[in-house]
Design a protein around this motif. Structure first.
Motif, PDB file in Angstrom:
ATOM      1  N   LEU A  26      11.396  -3.442  -5.018  1.00  0.00           N
ATOM      2  CA  LEU A  26      10.703  -2.597  -4.047  1.00  0.00           C
ATOM      3  C   LEU A  26       9.246  -2.390  -4.427  1.00  0.00           C
ATOM      4  O   LEU A  26       8.917  -2.124  -5.580  1.00  0.00           O
ATOM      5  CB  LEU A  26      11.394  -1.234  -3.932  1.00  0.00           C
ATOM      6  CG  LEU A  26      12.754  -1.203  -3.235  1.00  0.00           C
ATOM      7  CD1 LEU A  26      13.331   0.209  -3.283  1.00  0.00           C
ATOM      8  CD2 LEU A  26      12.655  -1.679  -1.785  1.00  0.00           C
ATOM      9  N   LYS A  27       8.395  -2.512  -3.435  1.00  0.00           N
ATOM     10  CA  LYS A  27       6.994  -2.111  -3.506  1.00  0.00           C
ATOM     11  C   LYS A  27       6.733  -1.274  -2.269  1.00  0.00           C
ATOM     12  O   LYS A  27       7.534  -1.269  -1.332  1.00  0.00           O
ATOM     13  CB  LYS A  27       6.067  -3.331  -3.528  1.00  0.00           C
ATOM     14  CG  LYS A  27       6.325  -4.269  -4.699  1.00  0.00           C
ATOM     15  CD  LYS A  27       5.449  -5.508  -4.600  1.00  0.00           C
ATOM     16  CE  LYS A  27       5.770  -6.497  -5.701  1.00  0.00           C
ATOM     17  NZ  LYS A  27       4.991  -7.753  -5.560  1.00  0.00           N
ATOM     18  N   LYS A  28       5.624  -0.566  -2.261  1.00  0.00           N
ATOM     19  CA  LYS A  28       5.351   0.266  -1.096  1.00  0.00           C
ATOM     20  C   LYS A  28       5.322  -0.593   0.155  1.00  0.00           C
ATOM     21  O   LYS A  28       4.906  -1.751   0.126  1.00  0.00           O
ATOM     22  CB  LYS A  28       4.061   1.053  -1.263  1.00  0.00           C
ATOM     23  CG  LYS A  28       2.789   0.361  -0.872  1.00  0.00           C
ATOM     24  CD  LYS A  28       1.613   1.305  -1.012  1.00  0.00           C
ATOM     25  CE  LYS A  28       0.342   0.687  -0.451  1.00  0.00           C
ATOM     26  NZ  LYS A  28      -0.082   1.226   0.806  1.00  0.00           N
ATOM     27  N   LEU A  34       6.533  -3.727 -12.277  1.00  0.00           N
ATOM     28  CA  LEU A  34       5.634  -4.446 -11.390  1.00  0.00           C
ATOM     29  C   LEU A  34       4.495  -5.136 -12.138  1.00  0.00           C
ATOM     30  O   LEU A  34       3.815  -5.983 -11.559  1.00  0.00           O
ATOM     31  CB  LEU A  34       5.039  -3.487 -10.350  1.00  0.00           C
ATOM     32  CG  LEU A  34       6.017  -2.854  -9.362  1.00  0.00           C
ATOM     33  CD1 LEU A  34       5.253  -2.046  -8.316  1.00  0.00           C
ATOM     34  CD2 LEU A  34       6.901  -3.898  -8.691  1.00  0.00           C
ATOM     35  N   GLN A  90       4.813   4.894 -11.026  1.00  0.00           N
ATOM     36  CA  GLN A  90       4.024   3.964 -10.217  1.00  0.00           C
ATOM     37  C   GLN A  90       4.564   2.536 -10.240  1.00  0.00           C
ATOM     38  O   GLN A  90       3.831   1.573 -10.011  1.00  0.00           O
ATOM     39  CB  GLN A  90       2.557   3.961 -10.673  1.00  0.00           C
ATOM     40  CG  GLN A  90       1.869   5.314 -10.530  1.00  0.00           C
ATOM     41  CD  GLN A  90       0.514   5.348 -11.206  1.00  0.00           C
ATOM     42  OE1 GLN A  90       0.305   6.068 -12.179  1.00  0.00           O
ATOM     43  NE2 GLN A  90      -0.424   4.562 -10.699  1.00  0.00           N
ATOM     44  N   GLY A  91       5.857   2.382 -10.500  1.00  0.00           N
ATOM     45  CA  GLY A  91       6.457   1.061 -10.542  1.00  0.00           C
ATOM     46  C   GLY A  91       6.309   0.342 -11.866  1.00  0.00           C
ATOM     47  O   GLY A  91       6.678  -0.831 -11.997  1.00  0.00           O
ATOM     48  N   GLN A 141       5.805   6.880   3.617  1.00  0.00           N
ATOM     49  CA  GLN A 141       6.527   5.822   2.902  1.00  0.00           C
ATOM     50  C   GLN A 141       8.024   6.159   2.816  1.00  0.00           C
ATOM     51  O   GLN A 141       8.708   5.742   1.885  1.00  0.00           O
ATOM     52  CB  GLN A 141       5.933   5.644   1.506  1.00  0.00           C
ATOM     53  CG  GLN A 141       4.646   4.824   1.492  1.00  0.00           C
ATOM     54  CD  GLN A 141       4.874   3.350   1.764  1.00  0.00           C
ATOM     55  OE1 GLN A 141       5.837   2.753   1.290  1.00  0.00           O
ATOM     56  NE2 GLN A 141       3.977   2.727   2.540  1.00  0.00           N
ATOM     57  N   ARG A 162       8.082   4.188  -1.819  1.00  0.00           N
ATOM     58  CA  ARG A 162       7.052   4.100  -2.859  1.00  0.00           C
ATOM     59  C   ARG A 162       7.514   4.771  -4.146  1.00  0.00           C
ATOM     60  O   ARG A 162       7.147   4.350  -5.243  1.00  0.00           O
ATOM     61  CB  ARG A 162       5.748   4.719  -2.366  1.00  0.00           C
ATOM     62  CG  ARG A 162       4.578   4.397  -3.272  1.00  0.00           C
ATOM     63  CD  ARG A 162       3.246   4.724  -2.656  1.00  0.00           C
ATOM     64  NE  ARG A 162       2.159   4.102  -3.378  1.00  0.00           N
ATOM     65  CZ  ARG A 162       0.887   4.164  -3.020  1.00  0.00           C
ATOM     66  NH1 ARG A 162       0.545   4.828  -1.921  1.00  0.00           N
ATOM     67  NH2 ARG A 162      -0.040   3.573  -3.732  1.00  0.00           N
ATOM     68  N   HIS A 196      10.276   4.511  -5.366  1.00  0.00           N
ATOM     69  CA  HIS A 196      11.235   3.615  -6.019  1.00  0.00           C
ATOM     70  C   HIS A 196      10.626   2.241  -6.282  1.00  0.00           C
ATOM     71  O   HIS A 196      11.352   1.248  -6.433  1.00  0.00           O
ATOM     72  CB  HIS A 196      12.488   3.477  -5.159  1.00  0.00           C
ATOM     73  CG  HIS A 196      13.372   4.689  -5.182  1.00  0.00           C
ATOM     74  ND1 HIS A 196      13.126   5.797  -4.413  1.00  0.00           N
ATOM     75  CD2 HIS A 196      14.493   4.970  -5.908  1.00  0.00           C
ATOM     76  CE1 HIS A 196      14.076   6.705  -4.636  1.00  0.00           C
ATOM     77  NE2 HIS A 196      14.904   6.240  -5.533  1.00  0.00           N
ATOM     78  N   GLU A 197       9.304   2.169  -6.368  1.00  0.00           N
ATOM     79  CA  GLU A 197       8.692   0.891  -6.733  1.00  0.00           C
ATOM     80  C   GLU A 197       9.202   0.452  -8.104  1.00  0.00           C
ATOM     81  O   GLU A 197       9.329   1.257  -9.024  1.00  0.00           O
ATOM     82  CB  GLU A 197       7.165   1.026  -6.762  1.00  0.00           C
ATOM     83  CG  GLU A 197       6.541   1.112  -5.391  1.00  0.00           C
ATOM     84  CD  GLU A 197       5.022   1.085  -5.453  1.00  0.00           C
ATOM     85  OE1 GLU A 197       4.434   0.233  -4.768  1.00  0.00           O
ATOM     86  OE2 GLU A 197       4.436   1.904  -6.193  1.00  0.00           O
TER      87      GLU A 197
END
Length: 265
Positions: free
Chosen positions: A7-9, A49, A60-61, A239, A252, A254-255
């Motif tokens: 997941l990404k935003k 990420l 922030q992922g 989001q 977002r 859950h990035e």
């Protein structure tokens, strides 16, 4: 239909109403087309990420090691008044910080739940407003770097909130306001070095989100606590995915989570 990925935003496109896209490595989904369909979300694992490793996501992922070291997560991201690239001072990576900080930034008013002040790069308008679930927004000043935007936000948040009440935003407990009038009220509180950048004539932008039904109360889906969820998609705002049973899912937030998403019906 079955999709799997990290997941990404959600990416967005503004038309008559906002179009939302989930983009995975090998596929993408236009979520507007899944409205009123039953979806399942299954949490599989983490994937940072930045480094791509299967490590628990911190913020922030990013995993903790990446979050605490990469320039994309420097403190100036959340606190733009700490930006120092205009002084040739490095935080983590001066070249990156120059590219990010030394470009036009906008200080704005956005109305998601109540009026709030915020900062974004000019290139991120209207994306930033959409991500916050703002149904209306307007620019206050456009300045040449992030530092000036940051000190403007600090000065103005003594007079207007810098937070969004996400529960009010998702239940649509909102008011329509004349943001040009709200902007004018704040003009005298701008820092002196920022006053020449005041935008007196910009008009507010109205944003329509794809929502069939707003919940009266919301309950949040946290994939670390509930590894699987199934529900009927009733809307998307900010989001957040909004489901028919009042469950809301912050994409977002859950990035870095790798999920399996299925369209059940």
């Amino acid at each position: 239909m079955r999709y799997e990925g990290v997941l990404k935003k959600m990416l967005t496109e503004i038309t008559d109403e906002v179009q939302y896209y989930l983009v995975f490595e090998k596929d993408f989904i236009n979520l507007n087309q899944l409205m009123d369909k039953k979806l399942s979300i299954n949490f599989l694992r983490y994937q940072c990420l930045n480094c791509g490793l299967e490590k628990k996501i911190f913020r922030q992922g990013y995993c903790y090691d990446c979050w605490s070291s990469i320039p994309q997560a420097g403190e100036w991201i959340m606190r733009p008044e700490l930006s120092k690239a205009h002084l040739e001072e490095e935080d983590r990576d001066l070249d990156f910080e120059k590219r990010s900080q030394l470009q036009p930034h906008v200080v704005y008013l956005a109305n998601s739940s109540d009026v709030k002040v915020g900062v974004t790069r000019k290139s991120q308008i209207p994306t930033r407003w959409i991500d916050q679930g703002a149904h209306e927004a307007i620019e206050i000043v456009e300045v040449p770097n992030r530092y000036l935007a940051g000190i403007t936000e600090v000065a103005l948040k003594d007079h207007v909130s810098d937070k969004t009440n996400w529960r009010k935003m998702l239940t649509n407990d909102v008011l329509d306001l004349n943001l040009a009038e709200e902007r004018e009220k704040l003009k005298d509180f701008l820092p002196e070095e920022v006053k020449p950048y005041y935008l007196a004539n910009n008009e507010e932008l109205e944003i329509k989100f794809p929502v069939l039904e707003f919940p009266t109360q919301v309950k949040t889906l946290n994939l670390e606590k509930s590894l699987f969820y199934e529900g009927v998609l009733k809307g998307i705002k900010g989001q957040y995915l909004i489901f028919g049973d009042g469950t809301v899912f912050n994409v977002r937030g859950h990035e870095g989570f790798v999920v399996e998403l299925k369209v059940v019906v």
